[in-house]
Design a protein around this motif. Sequence first.
Motif, PDB file in Angstrom:
ATOM      1  N   GLU A  98       5.194  -0.669  10.758  1.00  0.00           N
ATOM      2  CA  GLU A  98       5.164   0.079   9.960  1.00  0.00           C
ATOM      3  C   GLU A  98       5.626   0.650   8.510  1.00  0.00           C
ATOM      4  OE1 GLU A  98       0.697   1.584  11.107  1.00  0.00           O
ATOM      5  OE2 GLU A  98       1.703   2.598  11.730  1.00  0.00           O
TER       6      GLU A  98
ATOM      7  N   LEU B 119      -0.509   3.010   6.077  1.00  0.00           N
ATOM      8  CA  LEU B 119       1.066   3.034   6.269  1.00  0.00           C
ATOM      9  C   LEU B 119       1.756   3.792   7.211  1.00  0.00           C
ATOM     10  CD1 LEU B 119       2.613  -0.482   4.944  1.00  0.00           C
ATOM     11  CD2 LEU B 119       1.378  -0.401   6.558  1.00  0.00           C
TER      12      LEU B 119
ATOM     13  N   PRO C 119       2.113  -0.926  15.187  1.00  0.00           N
ATOM     14  CA  PRO C 119       2.397   0.351  14.328  1.00  0.00           C
ATOM     15  C   PRO C 119       4.205   0.311  14.622  1.00  0.00           C
ATOM     16  CG  PRO C 119       2.184   0.174  17.064  1.00  0.00           C
ATOM     17  CD  PRO C 119       1.633  -0.737  16.088  1.00  0.00           C
TER      18      PRO C 119
ATOM     19  N   PHE D 184      -1.929  -2.487   9.656  1.00  0.00           N
ATOM     20  CA  PHE D 184      -1.460  -2.894  10.803  1.00  0.00           C
ATOM     21  C   PHE D 184      -1.051  -2.228  11.196  1.00  0.00           C
ATOM     22  CE2 PHE D 184      -0.204  -4.783   6.321  1.00  0.00           C
ATOM     23  CZ  PHE D 184       0.121  -5.622   6.464  1.00  0.00           C
ATOM     24  N   SER D 185      -2.560  -1.731  12.063  1.00  0.00           N
ATOM     25  CA  SER D 185      -2.537  -0.359  12.959  1.00  0.00           C
ATOM     26  C   SER D 185      -2.045  -1.084  14.423  1.00  0.00           C
ATOM     27  CB  SER D 185      -3.620   0.072  13.265  1.00  0.00           C
ATOM     28  OG  SER D 185      -4.084   0.945  11.882  1.00  0.00           O
TER      29      SER D 185
ATOM     30  N   LYS E  35      -6.462   6.364   9.599  1.00  0.00           N
ATOM     31  CA  LYS E  35      -6.039   5.651   8.560  1.00  0.00           C
ATOM     32  C   LYS E  35      -7.432   5.180   7.627  1.00  0.00           C
ATOM     33  CE  LYS E  35      -1.772   3.589  10.522  1.00  0.00           C
ATOM     34  NZ  LYS E  35      -0.977   3.815   9.692  1.00  0.00           N
TER      35      LYS E  35
END
Length: 337
Positions: free
Chosen positions: A44, A105, A41, A37-38, A110
């Motif tokens: 997260e 997360l 941000p 889910f970058s 990542k």
Amino acid sequence: MSSKYISSSVHISGLMLTPRITQENASTVAELVLLGFSSHPQAEIPLFFLFCLVYLVNLSGNTAVIILVIIDSCLQTPMYFFLCHLAFVNIFYTTVVVPKMLFNLLTSRKVISYKFCLVQTYISLFMGAAECMILAVMALDRYVAICYPLRYLLIMNQSACVQLAVGAWIISFLASVVPLYMTIAPFCGPYVIDHIFCEVPVLLHMVCGDTSLQETMMVTGASGTLLLPFLLIILSYLNILVAVMKMNSAEDRKKASSTCTSHLTVVVIYYGTGMFMYMRPKSLYSAEGDKLISLFYAIINPALNPLIYSLRNKEVKRAMRRVRKRWVVSQSQKTPS
């Protein structure tokens, strides 16, 4: 970075995400970027706590189902024997996926190792196929219970149940892991996975060259592990529907329907999302949409399963009350007067 590695950096939302490739063999990837889910941000940290809660519900709920079936003799029937297998699949599946997702997360780098990415791919495919097979076996069990009630325990005896369970696991392995192992191909850069974990439909976009063979194998495997069990479930419930409609007593019809409602709910949620993910052409891939779909069948649905089966099942509720009563009695006996 050491000269041993050739780096290829990807910048997303101000973060530098760097996969590693060994210099000795440029086709061997040491690390892959797992975006998750970058692109959101700010979400997260809330997502971390949400998925932590869902994961804990999954572990506690499915573990409770297994323990309850083991310690309560009234639940030691074919239906709950298969339900324990389903609970095990739910625990194992999410344990391979969720901890790494939760870690990513919280970190700015990542990444996922190439080897663990393959582990996630193989196990998620295997567990997904096993869940399909077990749901089909559970539908067959309900068919025998409702259409042949007087012969139910004779047909679904202990030996038959074990054979069905073992057969489900073996077929799942042969129809998922073996074809994937035979068709796995080297990845080409950029080594970035815009997904929440490693699974076949997403990794197809990283395979070098023509992926028609991999796509054909994926659709063929999905037909064997998704479509055929689904057809068996449909046939089982069509026969169940006919049998229910022939029942004279409204109470009997209500009882027969209630035993199938929970299973049908799980089937609709799991098969609906699974078929869309695995039985479609590569051109229909959508990163954000597929993340939501994968969340349902890999994370949310396993946590919902024990709630669906327990909240809508009177036998499970009675078993929980019996266990709680025995525990209260045992505690009162231990308390000194």
